[in-house]
Design an enzyme around this catalytic site. Structure first.
Site, PDB file in Angstrom:
ATOM      1  N   SER A 353       9.033  -2.738  -9.063  1.00 58.74           N
ATOM      2  CA  SER A 353       8.770  -1.340  -8.728  1.00 58.74           C
ATOM      3  C   SER A 353       7.316  -1.178  -8.294  1.00 58.74           C
ATOM      4  CB  SER A 353       9.056  -0.442  -9.930  1.00 58.74           C
ATOM      5  OG  SER A 353       8.142  -0.734 -10.981  1.00 58.74           O
ATOM      6  N   HIS A 354       7.030  -0.068  -7.598  1.00 56.07           N
ATOM      7  CA  HIS A 354       5.655   0.184  -7.166  1.00 56.07           C
ATOM      8  C   HIS A 354       4.710   0.249  -8.358  1.00 56.07           C
ATOM      9  CE1 HIS A 354       6.750   0.474  -3.096  1.00 56.07           C
ATOM     10  NE2 HIS A 354       7.039   1.753  -3.008  1.00 56.07           N
TER      11      HIS A 354
END
Length: 395
Positions: A353-354
């Site tokens: 994920s970011h």
């Protein structure tokens, strides 16, 4: 550089994202057709250029509008999720609005805080004059996500629908590890929501109960994605962070590719999953008998501090330097907090994920995917976060 160019013709002058996608298309890899709008186009010229671009892409097609700044997707700082992205856009007026939003995000608080944290320089955004924008045909994804190459393995994370669920960390994604053309580890996540295209852009809806614990891909599809990831890495000369989508026909598409800025720790997946290979969740219990909370160790290191439960932007003002940020999920708007807190704990989200990527770039210990963390740590006082072991314990 004052005219719209096909994505195939993008160069470094159009930013690393556009240039990378252009190189992949020229190599014959499955990248959706698109165009690049340079930052020099404004006002009437911009509207006319977008009209022409939509004619080339299919006027009725929904598109994805993404920034391609000159300081984005670099080898040491990715700016993952910091610039604006708008999905499911149709019609010239809405595409122009989305394009302007991408440009404006260059001087917004997310980019400003990220650049200050990663460069050590005083906070400053990226001039909008340096932001080209990619307008690309949207893939209506059956499943989508992110893969990382490097270290002799490929790690794939995915969920149902568009990839926003994975990159934004709003689901506990499925995860596979591929080594030497074989799936050696598989963990099935609990995927409760999905994002899909809608007439107004995108919508989030619940995943049917029967699909929440069912893998979004079979092993053959995972191996095809891993093979594409290796091709991208070979073409670009190093480990890659690749966003992908698989449509209803089973065709795999590559949506973005950038250098891996902070590698996954060695054997991270194997340590999390343990001896349960191939199928099932393969994950340690979230709450053990000793009171230790367990999740996905997404960014290594160990830190301690007061647990600070944050449920939304209204709570940002309560965060103090050295706190441990505890939240359900983090989206890119929360990145300014990463330069303040000592560690991050979330209830959802995966390795790719970011939030996890940015935490690794900042060397900020992070444990993601800890169910009910906000309730369990609400009055916990000081806690210790171990991003290598994937644990959170009261101090």
């Amino acid at each position: 550089m004052d005219t719209v160019v096909p994505l195939d013709a993008a160069t470094a002058a159009h930013g690393a994202k556009a240039a990378g996608l252009g190189a992949l298309r020229r190599a014959g890899l499955p990248v959706p057709v698109g165009v690049v709008v340079p930052p020099s186009l404004e006002d009437v010229d911009l509207r006319a250029a977008v009209d022409g671009a939509l004619d080339a892409l299919g006027r009725r097609s929904a598109v994805a509008v993404r920034s391609s700044a000159t300081d984005e997707d670099g080898p040491r700082a990715s700016a993952a999720g910091q610039y604006e992205t708008v999905l499911g856009v149709t019609g010239a007026s809405d595409v122009v609005a989305a394009l302007l939003a991408c440009r404006a995000s260059a001087v917004g608080p997310r980019v400003t805080a990220y650049r200050a944290a990663t460069s050590g320089a005083p906070a400053a955004g990226t001039p909008a004059a340096d932001v080209a924008v990619v307008v690309q045909r949207l893939v209506d994804a059956r499943a989508a996500g992110v893969l990382f190459t490097g270290g002799g393995r490929t790690v794939v994370e995915g969920s149902w629908g568009l990839g926003e669920s994975v990159v934004q960390g709003t689901v506990d994604p499925d995860r596979w590890t591929v080594v030497a053309g074989r799936v050696v580890e598989h963990r099935t996540g609990d995927k409760r929501t999905r994002v899909d295209r809608s007439p107004g852009g995108t919508r989030t809806r619940d995943v049917p109960a029967a699909d929440r614990d069912r893998p979004c891909l079979d092993d053959d599809a995972v191996l095809r994605l891993a093979a594409l990831g290796r091709q991208v890495a070979d073409l670009r000369g190093g480990p890659q962070d690749v966003e992908w989508a698989v449509d209803d026909a089973g065709t795999a598409w590559l949506l973005q590719a950038r250098p891996v800025t902070a590698a996954l720790p060695v054997d991270r997946c194997e340590r999390e999953i343990g001896p349960d290979r191939g199928a099932g969740r393969g994950q340690a219990p979230a709450h053990s008998d000793d009171g230790v909370l367990r999740g996905t160790g997404a960014s290594g290191g160990r830190a301690s501090g007061p647990a600070r439960v944050v449920r939304g932007p209204d709570d940002f003002g309560a965060v103090r330097p050295g706190d441990v940020l505890v939240c359900r999920e983090t989206d890119p708007a929360w990145t300014p907090l990463f330069d303040v807190v000592a560690a991050v704990v979330t209830e959802t989200g995966g390795l790719l994920s970011h939030a996890a990527i940015v935490a690794r770039e900042l060397r900020l210990p992070a444990v993601l995917g800890v169910p009910a963390a906000t309730d369990a740590l609400r009055d916990a006082g000081a806690v210790v976060v171990d991003g290598d072991a994937g644990t959170v314990a009261r101090q």
